[in-house]
Design an enzyme around this catalytic site. Structure first.
Site, PDB file in Angstrom:
ATOM      1  N   LYS A 163       0.853  -1.186   0.000  1.00  0.00           N
ATOM      2  CA  LYS A 163       0.000   0.000   0.000  1.00  0.00           C
ATOM      3  C   LYS A 163       0.889   1.237   0.000  1.00  0.00           C
ATOM      4  O   LYS A 163       1.888   1.284   0.742  1.00  0.00           O
ATOM      5  CB  LYS A 163      -0.886  -0.011   1.252  1.00  0.00           C
ATOM      6  CG  LYS A 163      -1.829  -1.210   1.329  1.00  0.00           C
ATOM      7  CD  LYS A 163      -2.996  -1.059   0.383  1.00  0.00           C
ATOM      8  CE  LYS A 163      -4.054  -2.119   0.639  1.00  0.00           C
ATOM      9  NZ  LYS A 163      -5.194  -2.008  -0.266  1.00  0.00           N
ATOM     10  N   LYS A 262     -13.678  -7.991  -7.727  1.00  0.00           N
ATOM     11  CA  LYS A 262     -14.179  -8.371  -6.402  1.00  0.00           C
ATOM     12  C   LYS A 262     -15.641  -8.726  -6.565  1.00  0.00           C
ATOM     13  O   LYS A 262     -16.464  -7.866  -6.881  1.00  0.00           O
ATOM     14  CB  LYS A 262     -13.988  -7.226  -5.399  1.00  0.00           C
ATOM     15  CG  LYS A 262     -12.518  -6.977  -5.075  1.00  0.00           C
ATOM     16  CD  LYS A 262     -12.308  -5.940  -4.014  1.00  0.00           C
ATOM     17  CE  LYS A 262     -10.805  -5.784  -3.738  1.00  0.00           C
ATOM     18  NZ  LYS A 262     -10.496  -4.616  -2.908  1.00  0.00           N
TER      19      LYS A 262
HETATM   20  O1  OSB Z   1      -7.723  -2.043  -2.026  1.00  0.00           O
HETATM   21  O2  OSB Z   1      -7.550  -4.100  -2.476  1.00  0.00           O
HETATM   22  C1  OSB Z   1      -7.833  -3.201  -1.692  1.00  0.00           C
HETATM   23  C2  OSB Z   1      -8.587  -4.808   1.638  1.00  0.00           C
HETATM   24  C3  OSB Z   1      -9.603  -4.026   2.086  1.00  0.00           C
HETATM   25  C4  OSB Z   1     -10.020  -2.967   1.335  1.00  0.00           C
HETATM   26  C5  OSB Z   1      -9.408  -2.696   0.126  1.00  0.00           C
HETATM   27  C6  OSB Z   1      -8.398  -3.489  -0.338  1.00  0.00           C
HETATM   28  C7  OSB Z   1      -7.963  -4.545   0.443  1.00  0.00           C
HETATM   29  C8  OSB Z   1      -6.858  -5.369   0.029  1.00  0.00           C
HETATM   30  C9  OSB Z   1      -7.011  -6.853   0.007  1.00  0.00           C
HETATM   31  O3  OSB Z   1      -5.803  -4.887  -0.311  1.00  0.00           O
HETATM   32  C10 OSB Z   1      -6.507  -7.515   1.209  1.00  0.00           C
HETATM   33  C11 OSB Z   1      -6.838  -8.964   1.325  1.00  0.00           C
HETATM   34  O4  OSB Z   1      -8.022  -9.356   1.381  1.00  0.00           O
HETATM   35  O5  OSB Z   1      -5.901  -9.755   1.445  1.00  0.00           O
HETATM   36 MG    MG Z   2      -7.097  -2.115  -4.011  1.00  0.00          MG
END
Ligand code: OSB
Ligand code: MG
Length: 368
Positions: A163, A262
């Site tokens: 991130k 998703k």
């Molecule tokens: O931006 O992909 C995203 C988790 C919660 C909200 C947004 C995101 C995420 C993740 C995935 O990065 C994490 C996971 O489930 O392993």
């Molecule tokens: Mg994402």
């Protein structure tokens, strides 16, 4: 279809460690678990992946609960369904609320595939015996991020996603690249950048990233189109992919080169399959995103990622990535970066009523 009752449970559990994104830090997770039962004692399972507050999508646990109880479950009770694909008919009369719809539709598909005794991934034409997976590193601290990469490498994950934030991105990613010159690495900005910050994003072009996920606003296809023209790193859209129609818009506008799917956000299995087919026919790489979910949603994601068009490792990590206690048996375990597909009917994992009971804070039953 033989459906006898629907049981919904709100569950809650702490994350093993905080999940830090540009938008929000998550320390605990709620979910709605949907169980659809038939007269013969079989249960189909779905999971509503909305968060407790609307930081990531408009839907929340509370809105999903209300929509399930007031609209979706009553609509299902009124309809005589012949096949799970009929669920789309009554969904079409209720706008939006994709995560609520997806949780219920998933449970119906799981039940159906158990009734006809085949694995869900086979029902949908999955072609893989195992899927390759990636993991997400969500820490603002470089030191913690590096130590997490080191420990996840032991499971052999095939792709590492960090991130990022505009103020720190170049230094942060630069350090990781220095330590791991050949790591299959990508970044996720969770829409923290604006087009004025294109110079920062251009600097990321030198780090051989597999892609940059959702740099700009969640609903901005036009500026992503402008940005993609200026970057050599492929843009992958995540937040913007809210429906089949949005995928077509993004592809025609050339706003991205890669799509994160998703299932919850696009409204369930049927929509996800449409998007997969559309991208597959056009050679657009897609991968399965994650929502920090429990094992039921992960199991559906594993089945989805077994389809041919999922050519990149998704965010599908081991149960113990987030949870002290997951709600399925066996637990999901990534080995050498892979998860084998189960040969059992339905989602291929048993749901543990004991684990569910430990985590449940509210439940309600609906007779059909
Ligand atoms: O931006 O992909 C995203 C988790 C919660 C909200 C947004 C995101 C995420 C993740 C995935 O990065 C994490 C996971 O489930 O392993
Ligand atoms: Mg994402």
């Amino acid at each position: 279809m033989n459906i006898h009752s629907i049981h919904i449970r709100v569950i809650t559990a702490p994350l093993k460690k905080p999940f830090e994104t540009a938008l929000e830090t998550i320390t605990k997770r709620e979910a709605i678990i949907v169980e659809v039962r038939d007269k013969d004692g079989l249960s189909g399972w779905g999971e509503v992946v909305a968060f407790s507050s609307p930081w990531y999508t408009e839907e929340t646990i509370q809105t999903c609960y209300m929509v399930l109880k007031e609209y979706l479950i009553p609509a299902l009770c009124k309809t005589t369904m012949k096949h799970p694909s009929d669920v789309q008919l009554f969904f079409s009369r209720i706008r939006g609320n994709h995560m609520a719809k997806s949780g219920l539709e998933a449970a119906v598909w799981d039940l159906y595939s158990k009734q006809i005794n085949i694995p869900l991934h086979k029902l949908f034409g999955g072609t893989r015996e195992e899927i390759e997976t990636g993991v997400v590193i969500a820490s603002h601290s470089l030191e913690l991020a590096l130590s997490q990469i080191e420990s996840y490498k032991q499971d052999g994950y095939k792709r590492y996603k960090v991130k990022i934030h505009p103020q720190t991105a170049v230094e942060f990613v630069g350090h990781i690249r220095e330590c791991y010159p050949n790591l299959p690495l990508m970044v996720d900005a969770n829409s923290a950048f604006s087009l004025e910050e294109v110079d920062i994003l251009k600097k990321l072009d030198s780090f051989q990233l597999m892609m940059i996920e959702q740099p700009l606003e969640h609903d901005d296809l036009l500026n992503h189109r402008q940005l993609q023209k200026q970057l050599s790193t492929p843009i992958c859209l995540d937040e913007s992919i809210t429906s089949f129609q949005m995928v077509k818009n993004a592809v025609v506008l050339e706003s991205c080169q890669i799509v994160t799917l998703k299932m919850g956000r696009v409204g369930g299995w049927t929509q996800a399959l449409n998007i997969h087919q559309y991208c597959f026919e056009r050679n657009i790489p897609i991968w399965c995103g994650g929502m920090i979910e429990f094992g039921i949603s992960r199991a559906h994601n594993i089945a989805l990622a077994s389809l041919e068009g999922f050519t990149l490792p998704g965010d599908i990590s081991s149960s113990d990535r987030y949870w002290e206690e997951d709600i399925i048996e066996p637990l999901i375990k990534v080995k050498e970066g892979k998860i084998p597909l189960s040969s059992k009917p339905g989602i291929g994992y048993e749901v543990s009523y004991v684990a569910l009971r430990n985590l449940t804070i509210h439940e309600e039953n609906f007779r059909i």
